[in-house]
Design an enzyme around this catalytic site. Structure first.
Site, PDB file in Angstrom:
ATOM      1  N   LYS A  86     -15.759  -3.536   2.002  1.00  0.00           N
ATOM      2  CA  LYS A  86     -14.273  -3.458   1.566  1.00  0.00           C
ATOM      3  C   LYS A  86     -13.441  -2.739   2.422  1.00  0.00           C
ATOM      4  O   LYS A  86     -13.879  -1.510   2.908  1.00  0.00           O
ATOM      5  CB  LYS A  86     -14.425  -3.080   0.305  1.00  0.00           C
ATOM      6  N   ASP A  87     -11.954  -2.927   2.241  1.00  0.00           N
ATOM      7  CA  ASP A  87     -11.409  -2.145   3.077  1.00  0.00           C
ATOM      8  C   ASP A  87     -11.027  -0.737   2.419  1.00  0.00           C
ATOM      9  O   ASP A  87     -11.297  -0.264   1.104  1.00  0.00           O
ATOM     10  CB  ASP A  87      -9.831  -2.631   2.823  1.00  0.00           C
ATOM     11  N   LYS A  88     -10.617   0.209   3.241  1.00  0.00           N
ATOM     12  CA  LYS A  88     -10.549   1.822   2.874  1.00  0.00           C
ATOM     13  C   LYS A  88      -9.127   1.999   2.062  1.00  0.00           C
ATOM     14  O   LYS A  88      -9.315   2.724   1.210  1.00  0.00           O
ATOM     15  CB  LYS A  88     -10.540   2.780   4.077  1.00  0.00           C
ATOM     16  N   LYS A 108       0.790  -1.121   0.026  1.00  0.00           N
ATOM     17  CA  LYS A 108      -0.117   0.127  -0.033  1.00  0.00           C
ATOM     18  C   LYS A 108       0.859   1.372  -0.257  1.00  0.00           C
ATOM     19  O   LYS A 108       0.451   2.367   0.506  1.00  0.00           O
ATOM     20  CB  LYS A 108      -0.875  -0.084   1.231  1.00  0.00           C
ATOM     21  N   SER A 121     -10.897  -4.017  -2.785  1.00  0.00           N
ATOM     22  CA  SER A 121     -10.197  -4.080  -1.803  1.00  0.00           C
ATOM     23  C   SER A 121     -10.504  -5.212  -0.722  1.00  0.00           C
ATOM     24  O   SER A 121     -11.480  -5.848  -0.865  1.00  0.00           O
ATOM     25  CB  SER A 121     -10.012  -3.029  -0.993  1.00  0.00           C
TER      26      SER A 121
END
Length: 672
Positions: free
Chosen positions: A295-297, A26, A58
């Site tokens: 979902k992930d940020k 990331k 994500s």
């Protein structure tokens, strides 16, 4: 097995004993791209979305968001409910009026409500401003009525004015004020055949007065009855199946059966944050959006969604506005039903790991070619190991609010203990730094002034703003803190107890593998039916669970990959070996020996689930290569990478509720 560093609530026990390597993920948004795999096995990342820069899917937070009824089921004397359970109502804070009206007008409205309640004056009015667009006017009407059901909104085009509903004032003299609010919210929801039940009332004359008022003012819309249960009598109200609902037009009735599906591509946004913004812009409730998983940020994510009461054309009209907030919509189309949570096969991940280097010191005299060759050996060994054996199926750090000074599981433990004030203070514990969000949190904890903290809190923090608004309205005592938690949508507040239960599961699986080994043992749990391919059962269906017998263990009937451990809850069965004792002792240490895993005041129920010890990637490929360009740009704080530094690309599929960061952790033997 080689141990890694402890990271939050993820234990340091690994399945394989390869050496691994160091690296970071990331660094750039496009380094973590996740695409949902739908129930038909199709990747939702479409050609249309691929042509647009910067969007993919994500990693899943896997928060179980299963809604529970907001009100108790009225029981007849024989134990059955003639009218069925009361209808779940939307959360009190589902609309953010600061976004819809602007912060200044929203504050004026809050003050207007306080004036109504303190001075008990009649005839007061407030102008909310002028709105030329009919969709915007509809949005304002819905939002204000939903937030303050005791208010009436009147359009004198293009101005909207607000005043107290006289029917509400009259009902509030007969029942508790919060019951009057909930009743008007129930009326406004317009769910035919639904019911609402007032609190117990043993005064027959008083019940008669309530019946008379409801029949006089709402008789064409509802029918009422009194019923008894265990010596207590209460009034239940049901929305009639015939007749025209109050203020419900033909267009609104048509909207009830209107569903529009789309693919959402978002960047640097939580799923619930994106939904909150879209709901405010479209004039619908966040609960009108359905999805298969959150979902992930910190990623680019693609996921399927369905929104109720919004036409495809209306959604397309808002696409440009959404794009400014980091959301791109594609494949907008009409469908016949909402999307159910969990209706997906998994997620596809396209990942990049940068700044690769071996564990331990690097030979300063070694050439770049030597280092690259050494890394190639380490990567090949690690990837092949995980391909063959899988990885421990931990819940990932984002399940616990990674990077936060107080993990979400601690908040969840306080909620399960029903210590509401402590839970609120833990929720508002600031992280390091002096950004506006942390300054607002510090101010609240130091002064208990929710109103001032709300003015300081950024609009991009909907959870914090909803809770501060409720604390300002109801106070910071135990009852006020309950109202603060109730101001969050159910899916948000249930996240915290689930985080605690996930932490217990992580510790359980590490203890199971480290003390009982990698063989299936008597007393372990497996699925009763053969041929199942379930990664997690959120229903707590213990009848489908088989307890491994001595004969099963001796015959080697089951493999380690089939063994399950329960996430704590009120419907799960625990292992009938040393792990069952471990669960009892762990819950006792946390003060939950007698916990029923229900928080009635917050309408929360935690049934528990079963989760496999191990997970395995599918369609796994990788490539080790040298960086082709100088790293730069990206979000603040991202690391740069020199042009000759090697990096690793990985492409893999994981079942739903499995974490790519945990798979990488097993590969690398560190927290990436």
């Amino acid at each position: 097995m080689k141990q890694g560093d402890e990271a939050g609530s993820v234990p340091a026990y690994f399945l394989s004993n390869h050496e691994g390597f160091l690296g970071s993920i990331k660094n750039f948004t496009e380094d973590f791209v996740v695409s949902e795999i739908d129930s038909n096995g199709q990747n939702v990342r479409t050609a249309q979305a691929l042509q647009r820069p910067g969007c993919a899917f994500s990693e899943e937070d896997n928060v179980e968001l299963k809604e529970n009824a907001h009100y108790s089921v009225p029981q007849d004397t024989d134990g059955s409910s003639e009218w069925g359970p009361d209808t779940p109502l939307p959360s009190l804070g589902s609309f953010d009026l600061d976004v819809i009206l602007g912060q200044s007008v929203s504050e004026d409205l809050e003050q207007f409500v306080l004036t109504l309640r303190e001075k008990k004056q009649v005839g007061l009015e407030l102008s909310l401003g002028f709105f030329s667009d009919k969709h915007q006017r509809a949005n304002v009407h819905r939002a204000v009525r939903h937030r303050f059901p005791f208010l009436m909104t009147v359009t004198i085009q293009p101005e909207i004015r607000v005043r107290e509903d006289p029917d509400y004032r009259e009902l509030a003299r007969l029942v508790k004020e919060d019951e009057a609010e909930d009743f008007f919210r129930f009326i406004d929801a317009k769910v035919r055949g639904s019911s609402y039940t007032f609190g117990p009332d043993d005064n027959k004359e008083h019940r008669t007065a309530v019946h008379h008022f409801l029949n006089r003012r709402f008789g064409k819309l509802v029918e009422t009855k009194s019923f008894s249960n265990q010596g207590m009598t209460a009034i239940s109200v049901r929305l009639r199946d015939h007749g025209k609902p109050k203020k419900r037009t033909a267009e609104e009735r048509k909207e009830e059966d209107l569903y529009t599906a789309f693919t959402l591509c978002k960047e640097n946004l939580e799923t619930l944050e994106a939904i909150s913004y879209m709901a405010a812009a479209l004039g619908v409730l966040p609960s009108d959006f359905t999805y298969a998983g959150t979902k992930d940020k910190r990623a680019i994510t693609f996921q399927s969604m369905v929104v109720k009461k919004v036409s495809p054309q209306r959604l397309k009209e808002k696409a440009a506005e959404f794009e400014k907030r980091g959301m791109r919509l594609s494949r907008i189309r009409s469908v016949g039903e909402p999307l159910k949570l969990g209706r997906l096969q998994g997620n596809h991940f396209d990942l990049v790991v940068r700044n690769l280097r071996p564990h331990g010191p690097v030979d300063e005299h070694g050439s770049g070619a030597d280092v690259h060759a050494r890394l190639a050996e380490l990567v090949e060994e690690a990837v092949e190991n995980v391909k063959r054996r899988g990885f421990v199926n931990y819940y990932g750090p984002q399940r616990f609010g990674s990077g936060q000074s107080v993990p979400s599981d601690r908040v969840g433990l306080a909620l399960l203990k029903e210590n509401m004030v402590s839970a609120v203070h833990l929720f508002f514990t600031p992280d390091d730094g002096d950004d506006p969000q942390n300054l607002a949190k510090k101010h609240f904890l130091q002064t208990d002034n929710a109103k001032e903290a709300l003015a300081m809190m950024p609009l991009s923090k909907p959870r914090e703003r909803l809770m501060l608004r409720a604390l300002n309205r109801y106070g910071g005592g135990p009852d006020g803190c309950v109202q603060a938690w109730l101001s969050l949508p159910h899916s948000m507040r249930v996240f915290y107890p689930h985080a605690y239960c996930s932490r217990v599961w992580n510790e359980a699986v590490a203890h199971r593998l480290s003390t009982m080994g990698h063989c299936v043992r008597q007393g372990d749990l497996v699925w009763a039916q053969t041929g199942q391919n379930q990664t997690e059962d959120t229903g707590g269906t213990s009848s489908r669970i088989h307890v491994v017998t001595y004969e099963d263990e001796q015959a080697g009937v089951y493999t380690l990959g089939q063994v399950l451990l329960p996430m704590p809850g009120n419907t799960v069965k625990y292992p009938e070996n040393a792990m069952g004792t471990w669960y009892q002792e762990q819950l006792a240490r946390d003060g939950l020996s007698d916990c029923r895993f229900r928080v009635n005041s917050l309408k929360l129920n935690v049934p528990g689930c079963y989760r496999p010890l191990l997970a395995a990637p599918r369609n796994f490929s990788y490539r080790l290569q040298r960086a082709a360009m100088e790293g730069g740009g990206g979000a603040a704080g991202e690391m740069k990478q020199s042009s000759d530094s090697p990096y690793l690309t990985l492409n893999l599929d994981l079942d739903s509720s499995c974490y790519a960061t945990i798979c990488l952790r097993e590969i690398m033997k560190c927290d990436p």
